[in-house]
Design an enzyme around this catalytic site. Structure first.
Site, PDB file in Angstrom:
ATOM      1  N   GLY A 141       0.911  -0.977   0.202  1.00  0.00           N
ATOM      2  CA  GLY A 141      -0.043  -0.230   0.103  1.00  0.00           C
ATOM      3  C   GLY A 141       0.746   1.488  -0.118  1.00  0.00           C
ATOM      4  N   CYS A 145     -15.259  10.538  18.185  1.00  0.00           N
ATOM      5  CA  CYS A 145     -16.108   9.254  18.478  1.00  0.00           C
ATOM      6  C   CYS A 145     -16.544   8.675  19.976  1.00  0.00           C
ATOM      7  CB  CYS A 145     -15.762   8.265  16.888  1.00  0.00           C
ATOM      8  SG  CYS A 145     -17.842   7.362  16.653  1.00  0.00           S
ATOM      9  N   GLU A 171      -9.229  12.201  12.391  1.00  0.00           N
ATOM     10  CA  GLU A 171      -8.084  11.730  12.013  1.00  0.00           C
ATOM     11  C   GLU A 171      -7.839  11.516  10.472  1.00  0.00           C
ATOM     12  OE1 GLU A 171     -10.030  10.634  14.250  1.00  0.00           O
ATOM     13  OE2 GLU A 171     -10.408   7.973  13.619  1.00  0.00           O
ATOM     14  N   HIS A 207     -14.628  11.491  13.156  1.00  0.00           N
ATOM     15  CA  HIS A 207     -13.112  11.432  13.207  1.00  0.00           C
ATOM     16  C   HIS A 207     -12.434  12.114  12.115  1.00  0.00           C
ATOM     17  CE1 HIS A 207     -13.624   6.915  14.675  1.00  0.00           C
ATOM     18  NE2 HIS A 207     -15.115   6.729  14.008  1.00  0.00           N
TER      19      HIS A 207
HETATM   20  N1  GLN Z   1     -19.673   1.979  19.145  1.00  0.00           N
HETATM   21  C1  GLN Z   1     -19.817   3.632  19.125  1.00  0.00           C
HETATM   22  C2  GLN Z   1     -20.950   3.993  18.125  1.00  0.00           C
HETATM   23  O1  GLN Z   1     -21.479   2.670  17.589  1.00  0.00           O
HETATM   24  C3  GLN Z   1     -18.919   4.501  18.489  1.00  0.00           C
HETATM   25  C4  GLN Z   1     -18.487   3.568  17.316  1.00  0.00           C
HETATM   26  C5  GLN Z   1     -17.070   5.025  16.756  1.00  0.00           C
HETATM   27  O2  GLN Z   1     -15.880   5.205  18.371  1.00  0.00           O
HETATM   28  N2  GLN Z   1     -16.494   4.749  15.886  1.00  0.00           N
HETATM   29  O3  GLN Z   1     -21.455   4.667  18.154  1.00  0.00           O
END
Ligand code: GLN
Length: 537
Positions: A18, A383, A511, A509
């Site tokens: 990759g 998240c 990141e 997210h």
């Molecule tokens: N488990 C949590 C949700 O489904 C957070 C998911 C995550 O951190 N990507 O909302």
């Protein structure tokens, strides 16, 4: 018509195919060409969304909401562009396309077979990337040559090469060249065997990229030997790819041996001169002498670094932009459950609680958020890391004893994080979350607004649960700021605390959007504060 570069791998997996594909992509861009990359993964899952990150590494999410292999993250970071639904296909996806067509009667009485139906579908997916706006499509095939699952993909490439005709495709095979300590030399035999396996499938590599450990030499004689056994045009077509201090050095390492020039020659491309100066300037910062900032990622997938690869890269990008080097440790939240947050985290300058699913290690993450809030340690929640911060604040500040997410406790007394109503009855576990880019409006005078420097942003999501708006007012009164809101659905996207130097957590997210040359503002802010508060604690 776009030209194609096929990248296959042999001997072992995790060879850095990759990174090789992404580095070649960067080099071709720096020669003025327009490039895209596609990853074909032979496993049977329809996408990697349901796979455990400890086995397969992180699940990367594109702007248009596709759950993809982590290599797409490398492609985005190296090429500095967003990829879409065409960037990643698996056997599972290919077969489900075929089965759907078969049920609709599209094959008109035919017996559906691997050749030609599966191979044709694979070729169609590769052709999806063909466009007047793209000069070169790089297609990376996951796994190693000889894997049973990969056969149809290699056969599809063989057929596709015939259709494309010479001068329009190029095949790069990546292998491992091990160094045998006891013999004091590298061994080329596995490479020879791997290429033999490839030729038995009717594929002849034009270039062999040999991966070795750090500081291992590949002599001209050894390159000659590999070229001869592998039927290459010249020993210049053997490229040495040793472990580097940073992956961002790989483009320079392989271009010094002429990889991009050879590819352009084979593809008969009228490319410009290579100008890697800007990229190289950025890459050299990663190996320069810089002070360190210690960052903990508190998670549960501690065995495989690839589980948090985008988070790790985002932290590194942000540290470099602050003229620091990040020393990153993956801390097990289960260890924190046993030993307490303070003991484990006291020597860190900043803490990131990344995404995750399921209840293992949750209480350790909650005590992490509590420790960071109370001790004024810079905290960035991603998240699940936001949901954790909300649960902690509910229990310890708002006074909602036993508050929880319904993901971890279905009948909790205070469901401060709850599943979205439209998600409640979905049994399908694949691609049914809130996925991809959504709008977010940032409140004036908030930390988020200052960091981003603009009022409206778009960030990528991958989750089922959300902040429960019934609690919003109570939380606000107790001191939590809701600084980012999705305007379409009035969903909480960012929370923060005013009386804390840096405590910010997002439902999305960030990141996934950080690039080595464009660090993400939330990570830049975390590192800046981690550096600033370093001596005071
Ligand atoms: N488990 C949590 C949700 O489904 C957070 C998911 C995550 O951190 N990507 O909302």
């Amino acid at each position: 018509m776009s030209k194609y570069v096929f990248v296959t791998g042999g001997v072992v997996s995790s060879l850095g195919k990759g990174i090789t594909a992404a580095s070649l992509g960067r080099l071709l861009i720096e020669r003025g060409l327009r490039v895209t990359i596609q990853k074909l993964d032979p496993y049977i899952n329809v996408d990697p969304g349901t796979m455990n990150p400890a086995q397969h590494g992180e699940v990367f999410v594109t702007e248009d909401g596709i759950e993809t292999d982590l290599d797409i993250g490398h492609y985005e970071r190296f090429l500095d562009k967003n990829f879409d639904k065409n960037c990643n296909y698996t056997s599972g996806k290919i077969y489900s396309n075929i089965i759907a067509k078969e049920r609709k009667g599209e094959y008109l009485g035919a017996t559906i077979q691997v050749v030609p139906h599966v191979t044709s579908e694979i070729k169609a997916m590769m052709r999806n990337c063909d466009s007047p706006d793209i000069d070169v499509v790089i297609v990376e095939v996951g796994g190693t040559v000889g894997d049973m699952e990969g056969m149809a993909f290699l056969e599809a490439i063989r057929q596709f090469e015939r259709e494309l005709k010479e001068g329009n495709y190029c095949h790069i095979h990546c292998t491992l060249v091990p160094y045998l300590e006891c013999a004091g030399e590298v061994k080329t035999k596995p490479t020879q065997h791997s290429v033999k396996e490839l030729t038995s499938m009717g594929l002849n590599p034009d270039i062999v990229v040999c991966r070795t450990g750090k500081n291992v030499e590949l002599t001209p004689q050894q390159k000659k030997k590999i070229a001869m056994f592998c039927n290459l045009e010249s020993d210049a077509h053997v490229i040495h790819n040793p472990d580097c201090e940073t992956i961002y050095e790989v483009p320079s390492v392989i271009s010094k041996q002429g990889l991009d020039r050879i590819v352009c020659d084979i593809l008969k491309l009228d490319a410009g001169e290579l100008d890697l100066s800007k990229w190289q300037e950025m890459a050299s910062l990663y190996v320069s002498d810089l002070p360190t900032v210690n960052i903990a990622i508190v998670g549960k997938y501690t065995e495989v670094l690839d589980s948090y690869i985008s988070v790790i890269e985002a932290i590194k990008h942000a540290a470099i932009s602050n003229k620091y080097r990040a020393k990153i440790s993956i801390v097990s939240s289960e260890d924190i459950e046993m030993m307490g947050a303070k003991d484990i985290l006291k020597n860190f300058d900043g803490v990131v609680v990344p995404g995750g699913f399921g209840s293992r290690g949750i209480e350790g993450k909650i005590s992490t958020a509590q420790y960071c809030r109370e001790s004024k340690v810079p905290y960035l929640g991603l998240c699940l890391g936001m949901q954790i911060a909300v649960i902690e604040f509910a229990r310890n500040v708002v006074g909602l004893g036993g508050a929880n997410s319904t993901e971890f406790e279905e009948n909790t007394q205070h469901p401060v994080i709850d599943i979205m109503p439209e998600q409640r009855d979905i049994e399908d576990k694949g691609a049914t979350m809130r996925l991809g880019a959504y709008n977010c409006h940032l409140e004036d005078n908030s930390l988020a607004r200052r960091l981003y420097g603009m009022p409206d942003i778009k960030e990528r999501h991958r989750h089922r649960y959300e902040f429960n708006n019934e609690y919003r007012e109570r939380f606000a009164r107790a001191g939590m700021t809701f600084s980012g809101i999705n305007p379409e659905k009035d969903l909480v996207e960012i929370v923060e605390y005013e009386d804390h130097p840096f405590f910010i957590a997002s439902q999305f997210h960030p990141e996934f959007k950080s690039r080595p040359n464009k660090p993400h503002p939330l990570f830049v802010g975390l590192i800046r504060q981690a550096i600033a508060s370093k001596p005071k604690r």
